[in-house]
Design an enzyme around this catalytic site. Structure first.
Site, PDB file in Angstrom:
ATOM      1  N   HIS A 182      33.693   3.859 -15.342  1.00  0.00           N
ATOM      2  CA  HIS A 182      34.791   5.492 -15.937  1.00  0.00           C
ATOM      3  C   HIS A 182      34.394   6.522 -14.672  1.00  0.00           C
ATOM      4  CE1 HIS A 182      34.732   3.304 -20.524  1.00  0.00           C
ATOM      5  NE2 HIS A 182      35.535   2.794 -19.646  1.00  0.00           N
ATOM      6  N   ARG A 204      40.145  -1.865 -14.741  1.00  0.00           N
ATOM      7  CA  ARG A 204      39.879  -2.084 -15.918  1.00  0.00           C
ATOM      8  C   ARG A 204      40.104  -3.400 -16.986  1.00  0.00           C
ATOM      9  NH1 ARG A 204      42.535   0.830 -20.506  1.00  0.00           N
ATOM     10  NH2 ARG A 204      40.830   0.623 -22.107  1.00  0.00           N
TER      11      ARG A 204
END
Ligand code: HEM
Ligand code: NAG
Ligand code: NAG
Ligand code: NAG
Ligand code: NAG
Length: 331
Positions: free
Chosen positions: A192, A61
């Site tokens: 995700h 991320r």
């Protein structure tokens, strides 16, 4: 002093800090100066993931949050100072972005092997790739040669990074602003496929979507019951749940979930429910993992190409700029 001489002196002053904007990124950038760089990064990320499986997601991320805010320049890694509010406490990052210690560990290992050579910005890019590979995803060659920023901006992060409430129109525009396509948006959201998010990021859609006082209608009822139990009204906002049904495996499960209206974040489900163009791509990836992997690689490389306009350096410690601050040197 002759103009030529003063120009020469000036360039000597500026020599260690080259303009990041002019940097040509390429494969094998450290093959002469630090041949072990990529294997050192891989080994540390591997260890981190064994300690805690979620670590792969948390590290990956960082690339998104670094690259979107003024280019991939390691700015997200800078701690606040008395004169600079960094990005760590920005809206999207506070109590959320994590595993800065893992990057420190990578940097420590690299500084031992080849001091002052590998930038923190490049560490993020390598670590993100390794996190995907170690989670069962595809591999690719990363372009390297980035410099680290001399500053960071909490304000820019607040203005740029999208909220989990974002709708698809907003996300398409946001990605378009940095020259990333609709396919890039859908493919990169597939990150995700690994990791977790907090109840804080979804309670609005469970209990008060768009201020309606009702839940988001675009949610499978069984799935909503599960989320209601995980995140009861008024409960602990820091409790986390998996972003897809297989949160430690990098695969196309994320898209299968979206098709079944089992997306965790509003910004995920909106890709399937909010726009015919993104919906088509979600459908495609939900039954073609190879197509997802190939689009994901393209997206990560394009996101990694986002560059800062500012001068940079190779930080010795990813949390602080060298020599105590951006405006330390006076000419
Ligand atoms: C499209 C817009 C995006 C939005 C609105 C978004 C939003 C979020 C939010 C709200 C979380 C959970 C934060 C929390 O509750 O603590 C999250 C987690 C995560 N995001 Fe995104 N994201 C987006 C795109 C991306 C991209 C492009 C990447 C990487 C390429 C990415 C990688 C991740 C990962 C891996 C996690 C899990 C981290 C962990 O478990 O520590 N996201 N994202
Ligand atoms: C999408 O979000 C933007 C920004 O929050 C908002 O202005 C817009 O009205 C929303 N669009 C739709 C279709 O809900
Ligand atoms: C935007 O992306 C296209 C396609 O990859 C590329 O040809 C173009 O140079 C990019 N433009 C900018 C401003 O980065
Ligand atoms: C729902 O959200 C709206 C607008 O965001 C707010 O005015 C309202 O008080 C909220 N309702 C509840 C029950 O929290
Ligand atoms: C989560 O935990 C942090 C640190 O303990 C706390 O400051 C914060 O208020 C909590 N956030 C939520 C949404 O409960």
């Amino acid at each position: 002093m002759s103009p030529l001489l003063s120009l020469l002196l000036l360039s000597l002053f500026l020599a260690p800090e080259v303009a990041a904007a002019a940097t040509e990124l390429r494969h094998g950038y450290y093959s002469e100066t630090c041949p072990e760089a990529e294997s050192i990064v891989r080994a540390v990320i591997h260890r981190a993931r064994i300690r805690e499986p979620r670590s792969a997601a948390s590290v990956m991320r960082l690339q998104f949050h670094d690259c979107f805010v003024n280019g991939c320049d390691g700015s997200v890694l800078l701690d606040d100072t008395p004169t600079m509010l960094g990005e760590k406490l920005a809206l999207s990052n506070i109590n959320s972005l994590r595993d800065f210690e893992v990057i420190d560990e990578v940097k420590g290992a690299l500084e031992e092997q080849c001091p002052g050579v590998v930038s923190c910005a490049d560490i993020i890019i390598m670590a993100a790739r390794d996190a995907v590979v170690l989670s069962g995803g595809p591999s690719w060659e990363v372009k390297l040669g980035r410099k680290d920023s001399l500053t960071a901006s909490q304000e820019d992060s607040n203005n740029i990074m999208p909220s989990p409430r974002a709708n698809v129109t907003f996300l398409i525009n946001l990605f378009h602003q940095v020259n990333l396509s609709i396919i890039d948006l859908v493919a990169l959201s597939g990150s995700h496929s690994i990791g977790e998010a907090r109840c804080f990021s979804i309670v609005f859609r469970l209990y008060n979507q768009s201020g309606t006082g009702r839940p988001d209608p675009n949610m499978d009822p069984e799935y909503r019951k599960k989320l209601d139990e995980l995140c009861p009204k008024g409960g602990d906002g820091n409790v986390t749940g998996g972003l897809d049904a297989t949160p430690v495996v990098f695969d196309n499960q994320y898209y299968k979930d979206l098709v079944q209206k089992k997306g965790f974040l509003n910004s995920d489900q909106t890709l399937y429910c909010g726009d015919a163009r993104t919906r088509k791509v979600v459908q495609k990836f939900s039954h073609d993992q190879a197509a997802f992997f190939s689009a994901f690689i393209k997206g990560m490389v394009r996101m990694g190409d986002l560059q800062s306009e500012e001068r940079g350096e190779i930080r010795r410690n990813c949390r602080v700029v060298n020599d105590g601050g951006p405006f330390h040197t006076t000419l």
